[in-house]
Enzyme design. Structure first.
Site, PDB file in Angstrom:
ATOM      1  N   LYS A  22       0.848  -1.205   0.000  1.00  0.00           N
ATOM      2  CA  LYS A  22       0.000   0.000   0.000  1.00  0.00           C
ATOM      3  C   LYS A  22       0.881   1.252   0.000  1.00  0.00           C
ATOM      4  CE  LYS A  22      -1.752   1.477   4.036  1.00  0.00           C
ATOM      5  NZ  LYS A  22      -1.395   2.875   4.349  1.00  0.00           N
ATOM      6  N   ASN A  23       1.931   1.250   0.866  1.00  0.00           N
ATOM      7  CA  ASN A  23       2.714   2.477   1.044  1.00  0.00           C
ATOM      8  C   ASN A  23       3.763   2.696  -0.026  1.00  0.00           C
ATOM      9  OD1 ASN A  23       1.098   3.041   3.159  1.00  0.00           O
ATOM     10  ND2 ASN A  23       2.530   2.347   4.736  1.00  0.00           N
ATOM     11  N   ARG A  92      -4.905  10.305   4.122  1.00  0.00           N
ATOM     12  CA  ARG A  92      -3.661  11.009   4.446  1.00  0.00           C
ATOM     13  C   ARG A  92      -2.753  11.105   3.228  1.00  0.00           C
ATOM     14  NH1 ARG A  92      -0.506  14.172   7.881  1.00  0.00           N
ATOM     15  NH2 ARG A  92       1.685  13.679   7.547  1.00  0.00           N
ATOM     16  N   CYS A 116      -6.289   8.474   9.535  1.00  0.00           N
ATOM     17  CA  CYS A 116      -6.855   7.847  10.726  1.00  0.00           C
ATOM     18  C   CYS A 116      -6.347   8.579  11.975  1.00  0.00           C
ATOM     19  CB  CYS A 116      -6.484   6.374  10.766  1.00  0.00           C
ATOM     20  SG  CYS A 116      -4.814   6.066  10.256  1.00  0.00           S
ATOM     21  N   ARG A 123      -2.766  14.544  12.327  1.00  0.00           N
ATOM     22  CA  ARG A 123      -1.635  14.280  11.445  1.00  0.00           C
ATOM     23  C   ARG A 123      -1.057  15.604  10.898  1.00  0.00           C
ATOM     24  NH1 ARG A 123      -2.100   8.941   9.576  1.00  0.00           N
ATOM     25  NH2 ARG A 123       0.053   9.053   8.881  1.00  0.00           N
ATOM     26  N   PRO A 124      -0.060  16.165  11.564  1.00  0.00           N
ATOM     27  CA  PRO A 124       0.495  17.465  11.153  1.00  0.00           C
ATOM     28  C   PRO A 124       1.132  17.429   9.755  1.00  0.00           C
ATOM     29  CG  PRO A 124       1.905  16.394  12.776  1.00  0.00           C
ATOM     30  CD  PRO A 124       0.663  15.559  12.684  1.00  0.00           C
ATOM     31  N   ILE A 125       1.248  18.593   9.124  1.00  0.00           N
ATOM     32  CA  ILE A 125       1.967  18.655   7.836  1.00  0.00           C
ATOM     33  C   ILE A 125       3.007  19.773   7.842  1.00  0.00           C
ATOM     34  CG2 ILE A 125       0.045  17.679   6.497  1.00  0.00           C
ATOM     35  CD1 ILE A 125      -0.466  20.548   5.445  1.00  0.00           C
ATOM     36  N   ASP A 126       3.472  20.143   9.058  1.00  0.00           N
ATOM     37  CA  ASP A 126       4.464  21.221   9.161  1.00  0.00           C
ATOM     38  C   ASP A 126       5.738  20.911   8.379  1.00  0.00           C
ATOM     39  OD1 ASP A 126       4.414  19.232  11.299  1.00  0.00           O
ATOM     40  OD2 ASP A 126       6.234  20.190  12.019  1.00  0.00           O
ATOM     41  N   LEU A 127       6.132  19.639   8.344  1.00  0.00           N
ATOM     42  CA  LEU A 127       7.362  19.291   7.605  1.00  0.00           C
ATOM     43  C   LEU A 127       7.194  19.592   6.118  1.00  0.00           C
ATOM     44  CD1 LEU A 127       8.337  15.848   9.183  1.00  0.00           C
ATOM     45  CD2 LEU A 127       9.179  18.116   9.795  1.00  0.00           C
ATOM     46  N   ASP A 306       4.113   0.225  12.152  1.00  0.00           N
ATOM     47  CA  ASP A 306       2.931  -0.412  11.565  1.00  0.00           C
ATOM     48  C   ASP A 306       2.780  -1.870  12.001  1.00  0.00           C
ATOM     49  OD1 ASP A 306       3.147   1.323   8.355  1.00  0.00           O
ATOM     50  OD2 ASP A 306       2.517   1.953  10.354  1.00  0.00           O
ATOM     51  N   ARG A 399      -9.019  -0.616   4.083  1.00  0.00           N
ATOM     52  CA  ARG A 399      -8.139   0.418   3.523  1.00  0.00           C
ATOM     53  C   ARG A 399      -6.771  -0.154   3.180  1.00  0.00           C
ATOM     54  NH1 ARG A 399      -6.660   4.493   7.452  1.00  0.00           N
ATOM     55  NH2 ARG A 399      -5.145   4.928   5.831  1.00  0.00           N
TER      56      ARG A 399
HETATM   57  C1  EPZ Z   1       4.220   6.717   6.520  1.00  0.00           C
HETATM   58  O1  EPZ Z   1       3.408   7.705   7.054  1.00  0.00           O
HETATM   59  C2  EPZ Z   1       3.277   5.555   6.298  1.00  0.00           C
HETATM   60  N1  EPZ Z   1       2.210   5.969   5.405  1.00  0.00           N
HETATM   61  C3  EPZ Z   1       2.677   5.134   7.643  1.00  0.00           C
HETATM   62  O2  EPZ Z   1       1.854   4.013   7.413  1.00  0.00           O
HETATM   63  C4  EPZ Z   1       3.816   4.744   8.568  1.00  0.00           C
HETATM   64  O3  EPZ Z   1       3.281   4.394   9.822  1.00  0.00           O
HETATM   65  C5  EPZ Z   1       4.781   5.920   8.727  1.00  0.00           C
HETATM   66  O4  EPZ Z   1       5.260   6.327   7.424  1.00  0.00           O
HETATM   67  C6  EPZ Z   1       5.966   5.583   9.591  1.00  0.00           C
HETATM   68  O5  EPZ Z   1       6.640   4.486   9.074  1.00  0.00           O
HETATM   69  C7  EPZ Z   1       2.446   6.037   4.078  1.00  0.00           C
HETATM   70  O6  EPZ Z   1       3.554   5.809   3.602  1.00  0.00           O
HETATM   71  C8  EPZ Z   1       1.286   6.437   3.210  1.00  0.00           C
HETATM   72  P1  EPZ Z   1       5.709  10.069   8.943  1.00  0.00           P
HETATM   73  P2  EPZ Z   1       3.914   9.217   7.146  1.00  0.00           P
HETATM   74  O7  EPZ Z   1       5.635  11.375   8.220  1.00  0.00           O
HETATM   75  O8  EPZ Z   1       4.989   9.482   6.174  1.00  0.00           O
HETATM   76  C9  EPZ Z   1       5.289  13.251  12.357  1.00  0.00           C
HETATM   77  C10 EPZ Z   1      -0.080   2.745   7.635  1.00  0.00           C
HETATM   78  O9  EPZ Z   1      -0.683   2.267   8.598  1.00  0.00           O
HETATM   79  N2  EPZ Z   1       5.072  14.281  11.340  1.00  0.00           N
HETATM   80  O10 EPZ Z   1       6.909   9.216   8.754  1.00  0.00           O
HETATM   81  O11 EPZ Z   1       2.733  10.108   7.157  1.00  0.00           O
HETATM   82  C11 EPZ Z   1       4.142  12.277  12.434  1.00  0.00           C
HETATM   83  O12 EPZ Z   1       3.115  12.786  13.249  1.00  0.00           O
HETATM   84  C12 EPZ Z   1       0.455   4.140   7.709  1.00  0.00           C
HETATM   85  O13 EPZ Z   1       0.138   2.160   6.548  1.00  0.00           O
HETATM   86  C13 EPZ Z   1       5.092  15.609  11.736  1.00  0.00           C
HETATM   87  O14 EPZ Z   1       5.265  15.926  12.915  1.00  0.00           O
HETATM   88  O15 EPZ Z   1       4.523   9.202   8.567  1.00  0.00           O
HETATM   89  C14 EPZ Z   1       4.808  11.061  13.042  1.00  0.00           C
HETATM   90  O16 EPZ Z   1       4.865  11.241  14.443  1.00  0.00           O
HETATM   91  C15 EPZ Z   1       0.160   4.785   9.037  1.00  0.00           C
HETATM   92  N3  EPZ Z   1       4.896  16.575  10.796  1.00  0.00           N
HETATM   93  C16 EPZ Z   1       6.221  11.128  12.481  1.00  0.00           C
HETATM   94  O17 EPZ Z   1       6.395  12.446  11.959  1.00  0.00           O
HETATM   95  C17 EPZ Z   1       4.721  16.269   9.481  1.00  0.00           C
HETATM   96  O18 EPZ Z   1       4.570  17.202   8.672  1.00  0.00           O
HETATM   97  C18 EPZ Z   1       6.459  10.158  11.368  1.00  0.00           C
HETATM   98  O19 EPZ Z   1       5.428  10.337  10.458  1.00  0.00           O
HETATM   99  C19 EPZ Z   1       4.716  14.909   9.093  1.00  0.00           C
HETATM  100  C20 EPZ Z   1       4.906  13.933  10.041  1.00  0.00           C
END
Ligand code: EPZ
Length: 419
Positions: A22-23, A92, A116, A123-127, A306, A399
């Site tokens: 999926k990812n 997301r 979710c 789910r922040p998007i500041d990055l 995950d 999903r």
């Molecule tokens: C990816 O999510 C995966 N989703 C997630 O899988 C997975 O759990 C995650 O990576 C970690 O391995 C997809 O690839 C579509 P992150 P992603 O940005 O990229 C924080 C599943 O169940 N953060 O690596 O969205 C965030 O809150 C899903 O298949 C910010 O603070 O995760 C988290 O604590 C769930 N600001 C950490 O970073 C931001 O702008 C890591 O999140 C973005 C993220």
């Protein structure tokens, strides 16, 4: 609302085939925007999030043709760079469309992405915002939409304050058509990122270092398109391995890449679960009982967040005490409340840590799936529980796991879908 009904005390047998990741699929679909040529995709999983991603792409004007198990996509003539809020706020991964649209058309508008409940505060998007500004985009927020415009995409040296999978993928794709050479520091190293960059390099991109913390991208004027086969889903692989371990069954897991779940396999071996690897298949061997073992989730190649929920269920049946430390998401342990209701001995120390004493018998209950991975964890708990378990809100499970009820029935799980 649809639900799953599962009779417990399961024994598994036979073989199960892992579907496309999926990812990985959720990134290659928006990546098709980067080229005006036609991409063909194979081994896409048939799951809700992929359907949504293709709907969103079609809404932009892409021409999508499905023939047999192959999908071809042409983004030659898109008619808008505005993501449809009613579609994009449902998942997301809609955020993955922003980088490619900005890279190719220098403008894009989008809503705060859906997703979710695992991230506190939606789910922040500041990055992403910081990153787009680093690449020279002006950002306005109007009527609940983020509106980005850039005269040109400027190559830059960008350090991610947090390791983020989708942010790493987003800025690789943003940089591909930029003028100059970009260096991204503190990148995620998940296998899905390497799969994406291998494909993009085949199409003429110049990306070096994927799979390491530092990635450089030398901008080019355009890239072509080609064929992409989605890699096996390592989280499905790990979930099935845990199902076999907890039911003390022998299970052959086909079409997988065992090295992508070495963090889990290393622990399974340590706690007494033996397995055999034969090229792209993994056989979990039956066990009599297994020991408890602590985990701390970590970015790849560490223990994947995950797989934390399925592993937490496994520990309720392990001999001894285990500490589960969830370091990535703020709310990903909230589902343990339902395991306690089923009879598990779990103490929540704080939102990121629980201590489990096992083994304890689990009793079937009525449950609700709060997110995708907790959903599969509930199915695993139901498989070993005494009696019947009902799980609703199974949209969350659909999903990420294709036809999961049919596939689990085929290996011995007594599971019915009640629409
Ligand atoms: C990816 O999510 C995966 N989703 C997630 O899988 C997975 O759990 C995650 O990576 C970690 O391995 C997809 O690839 C579509 P992150 P992603 O940005 O990229 C924080 C599943 O169940 N953060 O690596 O969205 C965030 O809150 C899903 O298949 C910010 O603070 O995760 C988290 O604590 C769930 N600001 C950490 O970073 C931001 O702008 C890591 O999140 C973005 C993220």
């Amino acid at each position: 609302m649809s639900k799953f009904i599962i009779q417990g005390q399961t024994k598994l047998s036979g073989e199960i085939t892992v579907k496309g990741a999926k990812n990985s699929a959720l990134k290659i679909i928006p990546a098709s925007i980067l080229s005006s040529e036609t991409i063909s995709l194979k081994n896409l999983p048939h799951i809700e999030d992929i359907k949504k991603s293709l709907e969103l792409l079609a809404d932009l004007g892409a021409v999508i043709k499905e023939e047999d198990e192959q999908i071809s996509i042409s983004c030659r003539n898109l008619n808008t760079t505005d993501l449809n809020p009613n579609l994009a706020n449902k998942f997301r991964a809609s955020i993955m469309f922003v980088g490619p649209l900005l890279a190719r058309f220098k403008q894009v508008s989008f809503p705060h992405p859906g997703g979710c409940v695992i991230g506190a505060g939606g789910r922040p998007i500041d990055l992403f915002i910081e990153g787009f500004q680093a690449f020279g985009a002006d950002i306005k927020v109007e009527d609940g939409l983020y509106k980005l415009k850039a005269k040109k995409i400027k190559a830059c040296q960008h350090f991610f304050p947090l390791i983020s999978v989708t942010a790493t993928e987003t800025f690789i794709m943003t940089a591909i058509l930029a003028e100059g050479t970009t260096t991204l520091y503190n990148c995620a190293m998940e296998p899905e990122i390497k799969a994406l960059t291998d494909y993009l390099n085949k199409c003429g991109a110049k990306i070096r270092g994927a799979g390491t913390p530092t990635i450089t991208i030398t901008g080019v004027n355009q890239i072509s398109a080609g064929e992409f086969t989605v890699i096996p889903d390592r989280i499905e692989t790990g979930s099935f391995a845990i199902m076999a371990a907890i039911t003390k069954s022998k299970l052959i897991i086909n079409n997988c890449i065992p090295e992508h779940i070495l963090a889990l396999l290393t622990i399974l071996k340590k706690i007494g679960i033996n397995y055999q690897i034969n090229n792209n298949s993994l056989t979990i061997l039956p066990n009599k009982n297994f020991r408890a073992h602590d985990i701390k989730t970590h970015e790849y190649p560490g223990f994947p967040t995950d797989l934390q929920s399925p592993y937490t269920v496994l520990m309720t049946q392990a001999n001894g005490k285990s500490l589960i430390h969830e370091t990535i998401y703020n709310r990903r342990l909230l589902f343990v409340d339902m395991l306690s209701q089923m009879g598990a001995d779990i103490v929540m120390c704080d939102p990121h840590r629980v201590v489990i004493h096992g083994p304890t018998p689990l009793i079937g209950k009525q449950l609700t799936s709060p997110d995708l991975r907790a959903g599969i964890a509930m199915i695993i708990a139901a498989m070993v529980a005494q009696g019947k378990t009902e799980i609703d809100n199974i949209y969350q499970i659909d999903r990420g796991y294709e036809k999961i009820d049919q596939r689990l029935s085929a290996i011995g799980v007594n599971i019915q879908r009640n629409s």
